[in-house]
Scaffold this motif. Sequence first.
Motif, PDB file in Angstrom:
ATOM      1  N   ARG A  59      -3.863   1.998   0.229  1.00 40.39           N
ATOM      2  CA  ARG A  59      -4.432   0.794  -0.385  1.00 40.39           C
ATOM      3  C   ARG A  59      -3.803   0.553  -1.756  1.00 40.39           C
ATOM      4  O   ARG A  59      -3.497   1.482  -2.488  1.00 40.39           O
ATOM      5  CB  ARG A  59      -5.955   0.938  -0.519  1.00 40.39           C
ATOM      6  N   ILE A  60      -3.650  -0.717  -2.093  1.00 44.91           N
ATOM      7  CA  ILE A  60      -3.035  -1.041  -3.378  1.00 44.91           C
ATOM      8  C   ILE A  60      -3.962  -0.748  -4.543  1.00 44.91           C
ATOM      9  O   ILE A  60      -3.508  -0.641  -5.675  1.00 44.91           O
ATOM     10  CB  ILE A  60      -2.572  -2.516  -3.431  1.00 44.91           C
ATOM     11  N   ASP A  61      -5.271  -0.575  -4.292  1.00 46.22           N
ATOM     12  CA  ASP A  61      -6.173  -0.234  -5.388  1.00 46.22           C
ATOM     13  C   ASP A  61      -6.237   1.271  -5.614  1.00 46.22           C
ATOM     14  O   ASP A  61      -7.011   1.751  -6.425  1.00 46.22           O
ATOM     15  CB  ASP A  61      -7.578  -0.775  -5.142  1.00 46.22           C
ATOM     16  N   GLY A  62      -5.390   2.013  -4.874  1.00 46.55           N
ATOM     17  CA  GLY A  62      -5.366   3.466  -5.033  1.00 46.55           C
ATOM     18  C   GLY A  62      -4.363   3.954  -6.048  1.00 46.55           C
ATOM     19  O   GLY A  62      -4.032   5.140  -6.086  1.00 46.55           O
ATOM     20  N   VAL A  63      -3.820   3.064  -6.885  1.00 51.99           N
ATOM     21  CA  VAL A  63      -2.833   3.460  -7.885  1.00 51.99           C
ATOM     22  C   VAL A  63      -3.457   4.463  -8.844  1.00 51.99           C
ATOM     23  O   VAL A  63      -4.546   4.247  -9.364  1.00 51.99           O
ATOM     24  CB  VAL A  63      -2.306   2.231  -8.649  1.00 51.99           C
ATOM     25  N   GLY A 122       0.815  -1.204   0.000  1.00 50.06           N
ATOM     26  CA  GLY A 122       0.000   0.000   0.000  1.00 50.06           C
ATOM     27  C   GLY A 122       0.852   1.258   0.000  1.00 50.06           C
ATOM     28  O   GLY A 122       0.534   2.245  -0.673  1.00 50.06           O
ATOM     29  N   VAL A 123       1.956   1.242   0.762  1.00 51.71           N
ATOM     30  CA  VAL A 123       2.878   2.378   0.773  1.00 51.71           C
ATOM     31  C   VAL A 123       3.537   2.537  -0.589  1.00 51.71           C
ATOM     32  O   VAL A 123       3.711   3.656  -1.093  1.00 51.71           O
ATOM     33  CB  VAL A 123       3.939   2.190   1.885  1.00 51.71           C
ATOM     34  N   VAL A 124       3.905   1.429  -1.223  1.00 50.71           N
ATOM     35  CA  VAL A 124       4.491   1.490  -2.562  1.00 50.71           C
ATOM     36  C   VAL A 124       3.506   2.105  -3.542  1.00 50.71           C
ATOM     37  O   VAL A 124       3.863   2.976  -4.350  1.00 50.71           O
ATOM     38  CB  VAL A 124       4.919   0.082  -3.037  1.00 50.71           C
ATOM     39  N   ALA A 125       2.246   1.676  -3.476  1.00 50.70           N
ATOM     40  CA  ALA A 125       1.228   2.206  -4.378  1.00 50.70           C
ATOM     41  C   ALA A 125       1.038   3.701  -4.198  1.00 50.70           C
ATOM     42  O   ALA A 125       0.765   4.429  -5.157  1.00 50.70           O
ATOM     43  CB  ALA A 125      -0.098   1.475  -4.152  1.00 50.70           C
ATOM     44  N   ARG A 126       1.208   4.168  -2.981  1.00 52.00           N
ATOM     45  CA  ARG A 126       0.993   5.578  -2.690  1.00 52.00           C
ATOM     46  C   ARG A 126       2.196   6.445  -3.045  1.00 52.00           C
ATOM     47  O   ARG A 126       2.036   7.592  -3.471  1.00 52.00           O
ATOM     48  CB  ARG A 126       0.676   5.744  -1.206  1.00 52.00           C
ATOM     49  N   MET A 127       3.422   5.906  -2.880  1.00 53.24           N
ATOM     50  CA  MET A 127       4.610   6.746  -2.921  1.00 53.24           C
ATOM     51  C   MET A 127       5.482   6.577  -4.159  1.00 53.24           C
ATOM     52  O   MET A 127       6.113   7.535  -4.602  1.00 53.24           O
ATOM     53  CB  MET A 127       5.481   6.451  -1.685  1.00 53.24           C
ATOM     54  N   ALA A 128       5.616   5.362  -4.681  1.00 58.20           N
ATOM     55  CA  ALA A 128       6.665   5.074  -5.661  1.00 58.20           C
ATOM     56  C   ALA A 128       6.246   5.402  -7.088  1.00 58.20           C
ATOM     57  O   ALA A 128       5.081   5.267  -7.447  1.00 58.20           O
ATOM     58  CB  ALA A 128       7.085   3.611  -5.563  1.00 58.20           C
ATOM     59  N   GLN A 129       7.229   5.832  -7.869  1.00 56.94           N
ATOM     60  CA  GLN A 129       7.017   5.934  -9.325  1.00 56.94           C
ATOM     61  C   GLN A 129       7.495   4.666 -10.028  1.00 56.94           C
ATOM     62  O   GLN A 129       6.923   4.260 -11.028  1.00 56.94           O
ATOM     63  CB  GLN A 129       7.780   7.143  -9.888  1.00 56.94           C
ATOM     64  N   ARG A 130       8.553   4.045  -9.490  1.00 55.71           N
ATOM     65  CA  ARG A 130       9.063   2.802 -10.058  1.00 55.71           C
ATOM     66  C   ARG A 130       9.313   1.798  -8.942  1.00 55.71           C
ATOM     67  O   ARG A 130       9.543   2.170  -7.787  1.00 55.71           O
ATOM     68  CB  ARG A 130      10.349   3.037 -10.863  1.00 55.71           C
ATOM     69  N   VAL A 131       9.280   0.519  -9.293  1.00 53.12           N
ATOM     70  CA  VAL A 131       9.362  -0.562  -8.317  1.00 53.12           C
ATOM     71  C   VAL A 131      10.426  -1.558  -8.761  1.00 53.12           C
ATOM     72  O   VAL A 131      10.540  -1.873  -9.952  1.00 53.12           O
ATOM     73  CB  VAL A 131       8.000  -1.296  -8.186  1.00 53.12           C
TER      74      VAL A 131
END
Length: 678
Positions: free
Chosen positions: A615-619, A228-237
Amino acid sequence: MIGYIRQVAGPDPDAPLLEVADLRVAIGGERVVRPVAGIGFQLRAGETFALLGESGCGKSMTALAIARLLPDGGRIEGGSLRLRGEDLLAHTEARMRAVRGGRIGMVFQEPGTSLNPVMTVFEQIAEVLARHRGLRGAAARAEARRLLDAVGIPDAERRLDDYPFQFSGGMKQRVMIAMALAGEPELLIADEPTTALDVTIQAQVLDLLARLQRERGMGMLLITHDLGVVARMAQRVGVMYAGELVETGERSAFFAAPLHPYSRKLFAALPGGQQRGRALDALAGSVPALDAEIPGCRFSARCPQAFAPCTHESPGWHRRDGQAVRCHLYAEGHNAPVPAAHIAAIDGPGPAHGKAPLLAVRDLQVHFPVRKGIFRRTVGQVRAVDGVSLELRPGRTLALVGESGCGKTTVGKAILQLIPPTAGEVRFDGRDMVGLGAAALAPMRRAMQMVFQDPFASLNPRMRIGEIIEEGMLALGVGGDAGERARRVDQLLDRIGLSPAMRWRYPHEFSGGQRQRIAIARALAVMPRLIVCDEPTSALDVSVQAQLLNLMRELQRELGLAYLFITHNLAVVDYLADEIAVMYLGRIVERGEAGRVLAAPAHPYTRMLLDAVPRIDGVGRQAGPAPAADLPSPLSPPSGCHFHPRCPKADERCRREYPAPGTLPDGRELRCHHPDSA
């Protein structure tokens, strides 16, 4: 494979801020461990690159290598590290000291071991301000206070003079973030920066980091297990496994269709209400040991789609729709279907809910005196717990949720009589434990165990982990003879995802997530009836968390264990808990069945906690604003309803009267003058 631009008049604005190419790290002499085995990526100014993977995959070692902070015996065997074109590997140690804390800031995973216990918070922040910004005296104190305010520590001016032991785990993490930001870095390496934070402070910190990126053009390497934090913050993974990157890509593409089987397993292991009553699709086994050559794909032993080449041939990189994946399934001529997630049901009847309470707490109070002056006179009381009542039956899980500093951990310790209650009753199996001496409490210690929030601080650094797990069995006379105890230790290590061969290692040889698993195994070793779990999954990545949650559910159904689960992870609560008690400034404000509370929270504070969860659906969506106000100090709580300064529904009655307890038609207990519609 990476081209570099020679600096003449200044850094090229289009060049990457950080370039990592074929980075290889080795630790040790005779027995060499290679936790980083040739990874490469780029990070641009103002961008966040998220590094995902299980504990022991080499994420933190990658971060330490970039800052040239490798442990004793560690060395960079090859590759290159460039910060705005400067070769960091060519810098002397003296020059690197100017880079660290200034141009590169770092937030470490375990603040309890990173903060100096004999220095005040101000002294530690002031060191950074003096060295990298030239601030001293009143100017340094004003800036340190501003930093503590920015990361959500209430009463910042007073708390500057406190020591780390006077802060909760979440507050210590916030102090670490303030120190990392004090040097105004170009690059922030954040190693699990929100792991110990509750959801509202996490939202504030993530918003703060995002704002600083916009204002300063700061790049961030984010190491986290929270998708969820990745979905909210990151541009690349980038997904890391056993020292190697196995998948990289843009955030939106990664969340829409993860390619590597390991990446898909991370998503399948996420807990939630839809999996309630069923086993999570957890990865079997653990990350392979990195002290020997691994032929073939490093994930092959755990991969459900492995085939012949995987075991003896290392896969190359393949590109698909803007993503890159290191997997034989994507080689030319091979079709790589995405398998459906498998979620298995847990067989067997559910626990009997009609039994008498195993634990009954009535009007529990824990007040700490505040003393000042030469004669240490009491000038006030910190009402950490101020009238808490709850019940817990065998085979049930009660989740205690709330922000850091609201008193959750104090409730757990007071229940186990690790802290003497000021008032109230704590009845275990019908017997009131308050006021009992050590001899009377001894027989009850076997039946009650606790998993503490900070695993490193609770494990003896001079004992091997096999001895740590066995210690409780020896002290309480359980587990049989030495051979039977050894077999039980091996079984516990295997069930928590560690190898039995690791029993001979010391705590410092494990990652933070692995140490948390060891602490859980120690609690389970004496076969208790009640376990107080204080953030037991906070340091765990999603795959290991799934293993642990499956284990806890299995043990609960087999043995009738009761769990008091203290956590800020509401997804875990939704999956595991039967009931929820929401705590705010020492009091329970809402309590009821987990499904009802999470589906339709009645208290505005419960609603605020749920709204703050990433949330991961918040991309692709803009993150909503974080809660505007901070948790007030329990030394001087607001008049009336303690939540009224942060509540959108507050009126004059809320400011004047604390709400009386009430019951909703669905059986929920509530303290609110203006509840939301259920």
